[in-house]
Structure formats: C-alpha cells, structure tokens
Design a protein around this motif. Structure first.
Motif, PDB file in Angstrom:
ATOM      1  N   ASP A 229       1.622  -3.665   0.474  1.00 27.69           N
ATOM      2  CA  ASP A 229       2.078  -2.467   1.182  1.00 27.69           C
ATOM      3  C   ASP A 229       1.021  -1.830   2.058  1.00 27.69           C
ATOM      4  OD1 ASP A 229       4.544  -2.581  -0.078  1.00 27.69           O
ATOM      5  OD2 ASP A 229       3.586  -1.822  -1.884  1.00 27.69           O
ATOM      6  N   SER A 230      -0.227  -1.838   1.560  1.00 28.06           N
ATOM      7  CA  SER A 230      -1.206  -1.058   2.300  1.00 28.06           C
ATOM      8  C   SER A 230      -1.931  -1.881   3.347  1.00 28.06           C
ATOM      9  CB  SER A 230      -2.191  -0.411   1.340  1.00 28.06           C
ATOM     10  OG  SER A 230      -2.635  -1.354   0.427  1.00 28.06           O
TER      11      SER A 230
ATOM     12  N   GLY B 215      -5.393  -5.848 -10.577  1.00 26.72           N
ATOM     13  CA  GLY B 215      -4.258  -4.933 -10.646  1.00 26.72           C
ATOM     14  C   GLY B 215      -3.485  -4.908  -9.340  1.00 26.72           C
ATOM     15  N   TYR B 216      -4.232  -4.881  -8.252  1.00 32.68           N
ATOM     16  CA  TYR B 216      -3.612  -4.827  -6.928  1.00 32.68           C
ATOM     17  C   TYR B 216      -2.783  -6.079  -6.667  1.00 32.68           C
ATOM     18  CZ  TYR B 216      -3.477  -3.718  -1.949  1.00 32.68           C
ATOM     19  OH  TYR B 216      -3.060  -3.388  -0.692  1.00 32.68           O
TER      20      TYR B 216
ATOM     21  N   ASN C  60       0.326  -6.277  -8.954  1.00 33.68           N
ATOM     22  CA  ASN C  60       1.320  -5.316  -8.502  1.00 33.68           C
ATOM     23  C   ASN C  60       2.063  -5.849  -7.282  1.00 33.68           C
ATOM     24  OD1 ASN C  60       2.524  -2.765  -8.626  1.00 33.68           O
ATOM     25  ND2 ASN C  60       1.244  -2.051  -6.948  1.00 33.68           N
TER      26      ASN C  60
ATOM     27  N   LYS D 197       5.959  -6.941  -7.102  1.00 30.93           N
ATOM     28  CA  LYS D 197       6.792  -6.216  -6.151  1.00 30.93           C
ATOM     29  C   LYS D 197       7.455  -7.159  -5.155  1.00 30.93           C
ATOM     30  CE  LYS D 197       5.227  -1.593  -5.453  1.00 30.93           C
ATOM     31  NZ  LYS D 197       4.284  -0.762  -4.718  1.00 30.93           N
TER      32      LYS D 197
ATOM     33  N   ARG E  69      10.828   4.115  -0.178  1.00 26.80           N
ATOM     34  CA  ARG E  69       9.878   5.037  -0.780  1.00 26.80           C
ATOM     35  C   ARG E  69       8.484   4.791  -0.232  1.00 26.80           C
ATOM     36  NH1 ARG E  69      10.145   7.660  -5.450  1.00 26.80           N
ATOM     37  NH2 ARG E  69      12.246   8.401  -5.705  1.00 26.80           N
ATOM     38  N   LEU E  70       7.655   5.780  -0.398  1.00 26.99           N
ATOM     39  CA  LEU E  70       6.255   5.602  -0.064  1.00 26.99           C
ATOM     40  C   LEU E  70       5.730   4.468  -0.914  1.00 26.99           C
ATOM     41  CD1 LEU E  70       4.654   9.134  -0.120  1.00 26.99           C
ATOM     42  CD2 LEU E  70       4.968   7.704   1.844  1.00 26.99           C
ATOM     43  N   GLY E  71       5.029   3.545  -0.279  1.00 24.93           N
ATOM     44  CA  GLY E  71       4.384   2.515  -1.061  1.00 24.93           C
ATOM     45  C   GLY E  71       5.290   1.368  -1.458  1.00 24.93           C
TER      46      GLY E  71
ATOM     47  N   ARG F  89       7.654   0.521   0.742  1.00 31.49           N
ATOM     48  CA  ARG F  89       8.165   0.042   2.015  1.00 31.49           C
ATOM     49  C   ARG F  89       7.571  -1.296   2.377  1.00 31.49           C
ATOM     50  NH1 ARG F  89       7.098   4.961   5.702  1.00 31.49           N
ATOM     51  NH2 ARG F  89       5.375   4.967   4.287  1.00 31.49           N
TER      52      ARG F  89
ATOM     53  N   TYR G 213      -1.321  10.941   5.709  1.00 31.77           N
ATOM     54  CA  TYR G 213      -0.813   9.815   4.926  1.00 31.77           C
ATOM     55  C   TYR G 213      -1.498   8.520   5.333  1.00 31.77           C
ATOM     56  CZ  TYR G 213       2.447   6.132   3.658  1.00 31.77           C
ATOM     57  OH  TYR G 213       2.988   4.979   3.192  1.00 31.77           O
TER      58      TYR G 213
ATOM     59  N   TRP H  32      -3.734   6.627   2.505  1.00 32.10           N
ATOM     60  CA  TRP H  32      -2.934   5.714   1.703  1.00 32.10           C
ATOM     61  C   TRP H  32      -3.650   4.445   1.263  1.00 32.10           C
ATOM     62  CZ3 TRP H  32       0.732   6.401  -1.448  1.00 32.10           C
ATOM     63  CH2 TRP H  32       1.371   5.287  -1.987  1.00 32.10           C
ATOM     64  N   PRO H  33      -4.416   3.743   2.165  1.00 40.74           N
ATOM     65  CA  PRO H  33      -5.063   2.518   1.680  1.00 40.74           C
ATOM     66  C   PRO H  33      -5.974   2.786   0.492  1.00 40.74           C
ATOM     67  CG  PRO H  33      -5.173   2.618   4.060  1.00 40.74           C
ATOM     68  CD  PRO H  33      -4.651   3.946   3.604  1.00 40.74           C
TER      69      PRO H  33
ATOM     70  N   ASP I 209      -3.775   3.545  -2.582  1.00 37.95           N
ATOM     71  CA  ASP I 209      -3.069   2.364  -3.053  1.00 37.95           C
ATOM     72  C   ASP I 209      -3.993   1.457  -3.845  1.00 37.95           C
ATOM     73  OD1 ASP I 209      -0.628   1.088  -3.184  1.00 37.95           O
ATOM     74  OD2 ASP I 209      -1.220  -0.377  -1.679  1.00 37.95           O
TER      75      ASP I 209
ATOM     76  N   ARG J 141      -5.000   3.558  -7.360  1.00 44.97           N
ATOM     77  CA  ARG J 141      -3.956   3.822  -8.353  1.00 44.97           C
ATOM     78  C   ARG J 141      -3.634   2.618  -9.228  1.00 44.97           C
ATOM     79  NH1 ARG J 141       2.016   3.239  -6.160  1.00 44.97           N
ATOM     80  NH2 ARG J 141       1.632   1.556  -4.706  1.00 44.97           N
ATOM     81  N   VAL J 142      -4.010   1.402  -8.782  1.00 47.36           N
ATOM     82  CA  VAL J 142      -3.754   0.248  -9.636  1.00 47.36           C
ATOM     83  C   VAL J 142      -4.952  -0.074 -10.516  1.00 47.36           C
ATOM     84  CG1 VAL J 142      -2.025  -0.837  -8.190  1.00 47.36           C
ATOM     85  CG2 VAL J 142      -4.422  -1.315  -7.775  1.00 47.36           C
TER      86      VAL J 142
ATOM     87  N   PRO K 226      -7.192  -0.242 -13.516  1.00 44.06           N
ATOM     88  CA  PRO K 226      -6.921   0.015 -14.937  1.00 44.06           C
ATOM     89  C   PRO K 226      -7.874   1.086 -15.472  1.00 44.06           C
ATOM     90  CG  PRO K 226      -7.972  -2.116 -14.649  1.00 44.06           C
ATOM     91  CD  PRO K 226      -7.678  -1.603 -13.290  1.00 44.06           C
TER      92      PRO K 226
ATOM     93  N   ILE L  28       2.320  10.952  -5.544  1.00 41.02           N
ATOM     94  CA  ILE L  28       3.239  10.102  -4.791  1.00 41.02           C
ATOM     95  C   ILE L  28       4.655  10.673  -4.805  1.00 41.02           C
ATOM     96  CG2 ILE L  28       4.302   7.811  -4.761  1.00 41.02           C
ATOM     97  CD1 ILE L  28       1.527   6.795  -5.766  1.00 41.02           C
TER      98      ILE L  28
ATOM     99  N   GLU M 224       6.704  12.000  -1.593  1.00 40.06           N
ATOM    100  CA  GLU M 224       8.018  11.424  -1.301  1.00 40.06           C
ATOM    101  C   GLU M 224       9.087  12.517  -1.201  1.00 40.06           C
ATOM    102  OE1 GLU M 224      10.877   8.939  -0.353  1.00 40.06           O
ATOM    103  OE2 GLU M 224       8.748   8.470  -0.436  1.00 40.06           O
TER     104      GLU M 224
ATOM    105  N   ARG N 271       8.645  14.350   2.048  1.00 41.99           N
ATOM    106  CA  ARG N 271       8.948  13.505   3.196  1.00 41.99           C
ATOM    107  C   ARG N 271      10.456  13.299   3.355  1.00 41.99           C
ATOM    108  NH1 ARG N 271       8.804   8.175   5.029  1.00 41.99           N
ATOM    109  NH2 ARG N 271       9.517   7.556   2.969  1.00 41.99           N
TER     110      ARG N 271
END
Lengths: 272, 260
Positions: free
Chosen positions: A15-16, A245-246, A249, A253, A268-270, A272, B99, B103-104, B107, B110-111, B113, B146, B150, B153
């Motif tokens: 996504d990113s 993790g990335y 995921n 997805k 949704r955000l992320g 898309r 945003y 975002w990068p 993103d 957030r993943v 661990p 998030i 959302e 938005r």
C-alpha cells in the motif's frame, strides 16, 4: 477488462509504495539524515542508540553472513502453520455458531469467558504443559488467530441476507453445499479482514514467545544480541522483524484481495 | 450501518435462551471438573482448587495490588495514545498533504512487532513507568489514528455540500458536522486499542517487569503454583470481558443515534 487488469497490477504493490507518497519518502529520508547527523555529532549516546549508518552496516552484515536466515525462517515456520490452523478452526467455529442458533446460545458464556484471555498469558502454562518447542509456538499463535477469525466469520455469517438462504433451500440445495457455496463465500470478506488483523497479532505472539524462551526465531536473536551487548545487531534484528511484519501483512492482504476480486474492495486508508 | 446493529453479536440473551446458556455454562464447569478428575494432573487443576486459589490470592492482596498496577499502566498508556492519536488522525484525515507526508512512516511502524521494541526501550529508558507508557502508546495509537483519519475522510459528501451552501463557518462545520460524523469510527478505533493496551502492559510485565499481573503469572509458574496461575488468568479474562461489555454499553448509549 484491460483497465481492471491494470488496476489489479497496481494493487499488487504494498500500500505505501506509490508515487503519491513521494513527500512521505522524502520526509523519512530527512528524518533518517537528521538522526545520523545527531549521532555523528554525539548528541545522543551512540552506545545505546547507534546511528542509522551503523545499524545499516549491521543489517548488511547479518544478511551477508546469512545469519538472519535461520531466525527469520524459524519465525515464519511458526507463524504460517499457526495462522493456517487458527484460520481453519476459526472458520469452522464461526460458521457453526452462525448457522446454528442453539449452538450459539449454548456456547456464548464459555466462549465469552475464554476469548478475552490473551494468548501471551498462556505462555507460562504452555511452557509447563506442552514444553518449549515449535508445537507450543504454533498453538499459541493459532489461539488468538482462531478467536479473531471466529468472530469475524460469525459476524459475516449473521449478516447474510435471509432471502439468499431461503432461495437456496427452495432450490433444494443441501446444507453442506449451502455452507460451501453460499455461506462461506458470503462471509469471506469478513473472514479475510479478520485474517489480516490476526497476521499482525501472530507476529507479536511469535516474537513474545521467542523472547520468553530464547531458543528460536527473531525474538531470541534480539534478546541474544542485547545480552551480548551487540547493540547495532539488536537494532538490525528489530528492523528485520518490522520488515517481516510488513511483508507478511502485504502478502496476506494481496492474497485476500486476489480471493475477493469479485467484490469491490472497500476504500479505506491503507487498504487501497 | 443498520445491519451492523442487527448483526452485532452481544451477550444479550433472551428469556427462553437464558436457561440454555446457563445450563451449558454449568455443563462446561462440570465437564472441566470431570476432565480434571480423570486426567489427575498437577498441571490441570479442577474448578474447586482454582477457585480456592482465587479466593486465597484475593484475600492476601497479591492479586489486587498487581491488578491495580497493570490497570493503571494500561489506562495511562491508552489515554496517552488517545490524546495523541485522535488529533493526529484528524489532521491526517483532513489534509491530504499531511497524509501523504506521514503515511509511509506510519505504515512501516504499525506492523512492527511490539515485543521486539521492548529490548530497545529498556536500553534507552530503563524499566519504568515511562517505558510502559511509551510501549503502550506505540502499540495502541495506530488503530485510533487510522480509524479517526478514516472517519474524518469519509464524511458524507452531501452533508458537507449542504453546510457549504448554508454558509456554515469552519468551526461550526467541524463541531457540528465533521466530528460527530467521524465519532463512530473514532469509537471503533478506541475499542480496538483498549485490549491491545492491556495486552502490551501484560507482555512488558512478563518480559521485563518486576511487578504487575504479568509478572505475577511468571512468578506462579516459577514457584509451580499452578492453581494460582489459572486463577490469575481467569481474572485477566474477566477484565477483558468487562472491558468489552463496558465498551459495548457505552457505544450503544453514546452512538445509538448513529445506528438507528
């Protein structure tokens, strides 16, 4: 058809990774540069927080010597069977509870008691009962996955329009076929979003188990390099686990999207 | 959103079903007891021993002390996550550039661990309340952020068009249109984050702490006090259940207008 294919190709990237986010990449590079500058100027204690340069070197070293391979594969080898087992059990449980109101009523209280118990809390118990090893890690990953997929599936099954089911009954479609070709596909968007959530959690559980037992995988690698005071190596493993993790995921997805090609994916955000 | 209400799964039980539910709960207890008697293992105590252990650790105060510590850590981290996450989410959701700028990074982080970050934070901050709070914030902020973004938005286009036609000023637009519209999403972010906060508090206490419920369980394991361990796990499950029910209740009360 051509347009759809094009969109599909674009969606296969994480996504990113998109040109839209160019400001974001520049911002990240600036932050990393700032950090490097701060560590070069000794503004932070570089023994505890080495600069990105040293961490990068440590990552390259671990990759170069192939040392990263065994922790990463050990973690993946626990995560994938755990996720698969949990997903399977969760789908079975969710479909059964969704389609059989009596079962749902009967098992509500015990399940609601068991569900909020974090799998992390069971680590000491699992160490005593099963003993440290690959099966224990797989089971501990499967447990939260099962609950998440279970309740996502249940929600999906309960959301199926009654008309659809009645129609299937009218056409004398048997219960097994109804489940396979109507209930499960109709609930699959919910299931898949459950599996996506569970993937993130499964990595958390895996790394926690590995830190507690200190035998296998990325968690153990992080703890070992911390106790040996190889701080850049420790950061290297932390970054590697984030990359894992990335990638996980993204794989789950895009796999889910592939399965749901027939359905418009929500915007949704992320996602898309 | 109407279906969300009708399909929502809750503990609400109806008169005829109450008997079945209670009967099955009692059956499960009896089954647990029978299995425990049949297995006859130290590792699998039956309900009488677990409940005896529960009343014992409740009486000698170990449990209450550990539980209050864990809950305090959970709440402090959680509230911090909400305080930072909601405004940041509003910013990201309303400004396209913000945003794209963040975002990068989000993103990727957030993943990550959370337990992998624990050694890093211990190294940088030592074991202390600050470490717990920061760890919980890192774990719990992203669902809040998030979902808020959302929610902001995805504001109903008609509503904002109508407000523009009516020359509603900016502050008024935010206060009475955009924020109430985003509220259900914000709430679901908050709901997802609370169990995560507790999970992270327990996890950090287990791995690094010297007090709290997570550490208590490890102590019971090491001293081989198995019924006590089950009792502590039971209390944790009860906390999780209470949190879930409280959130469902609060959601129905505060956001009933949304689902109706």
């Amino acid at each position: 058809m051509k347009v759809r294919k094009q969109i599909y190709f674009m969606r296969r990237l994480p996504d990113s990774i998109r040109l839209d986010y160019l400001p974001g990449y520049i911002f990240l590079i600036l932050l990393i540069g700032l950090w490097e500058a701060a560590s070069l100027a000794q503004l932070v204690d570089t023994r505890y927080l080495p600069g990105p340069g040293r961490i990068g070197k440590a990552i390259v070293e671990t990759i170069d010597r192939g040392r990263f391979l065994s922790p990463v594969t050990q973690t993946i080898a626990a995560m994938i069977p755990g996720l698969a087992l949990g997903t399977f059990l969760g789908i079975c449980g969710g479909v059964i509870m969704g389609r059989m109101p009596a079962v749902r009523t009967a098992f509500t209280i015990p399940i609601e008691m068991l569900r909020p118990l974090p799998s992390i809390v069971l680590i000491p118990l699992a160490l005593l009962v099963i003993g440290d090893g690959w099966p224990m890690e797989v089971l501990l990953i499967a447990l939260p996955t099962m609950w998440i997929v279970w309740f996502a599936t249940l929600k999906g099954v309960l959301g199926i329009s009654k008309t659809l089911i009645d129609n299937a009954k009218l056409f004398h479609i048997g219960p097994l076929q109804r489940t396979m070709f109507l209930v499960i596909p109709a609930a699959s968007p919910m299931m898949i979003s459950g599996i996506i959530i569970a993937t993130g959690l499964s990595l958390i559980v895996a790394v926690t188990v590995e830190i507690v037992t200190g035998n296998r995988g990325l968690g153990a690698a992080i703890i070992k390099s911390q106790t040996a005071f190889q701080i850049p190596t420790m950061y290297a493993y932390v970054i590697l686990s984030a990359i894992l993790g990335y990638v996980m995921n993204w794989l789950v997805k895009s796999g889910g999207r592939r399965l749901l090609r027939w359905k418009q994916f929500d915007n949704r955000l992320g996602t898309r | 959103m109407k279906t969300a209400q009708s399909t929502r799964y809750s503990l609400r039980l109806f008169n005829a079903q109450v008997t079945l539910a209670l009967a099955s709960a009692i059956c499960c207890l009896v089954l647990w007891h029978l299995v425990a008697v049949a297995v006859h293992s130290v590792l699998f105590p039956g309900p009488p021993r677990v409940f005896a252990a529960l009343s014992e650790i409740l009486r000698n105060g170990d449990l209450v002390e550990a539980l209050s510590l864990t809950l305090r850590r959970t709440l402090v981290g959680y509230i911090m996550a909400a305080v930072f996450g909601i405004p940041f989410g509003i910013l990201i959701g309303s400004h396209r550039f913000a945003y794209r700028l963040t975002w990068p990074g989000i993103d990727f982080v957030r993943v990550l661990p959370i337990p992998a970050l624990l050694p890093v934070l211990i190294l940088l901050l030592g074991v202390g309340e600050l470490m717990y709070s920061i760890l919980i914030v890192i774990g719990a902020i992203f669902p809040i952020l998030i979902h808020t973004a959302e929610g902001v938005r995805a504001t109903n286009q008609t509503l904002s068009d109508v407000s523009r036609i009516l020359h509603v000023d900016r502050v008024r637009l935010w206060v009475s249109v955009l924020l109430p519209n985003a509220l259900p999403e914000v709430f679901s972010g908050l709901k997802i984050s609370l169990p995560i906060s507790m999970l992270i508090a327990l996890l950090a206490e287990m791995l690094a702490g010297s007090d709290g419920l997570g550490h208590l369980i490890i102590i019971y394991q090491r001293s081989f006090e198995i019924p006590q361990m089950y009792a502590a796990a039971f209390i944790i499950a009860l906390c999780g259940l209470t949190i879930n029910l409280a959130f469902d209740g609060a959601e129905n009360r505060l956001l009933g207008w949304h689902y109706r």
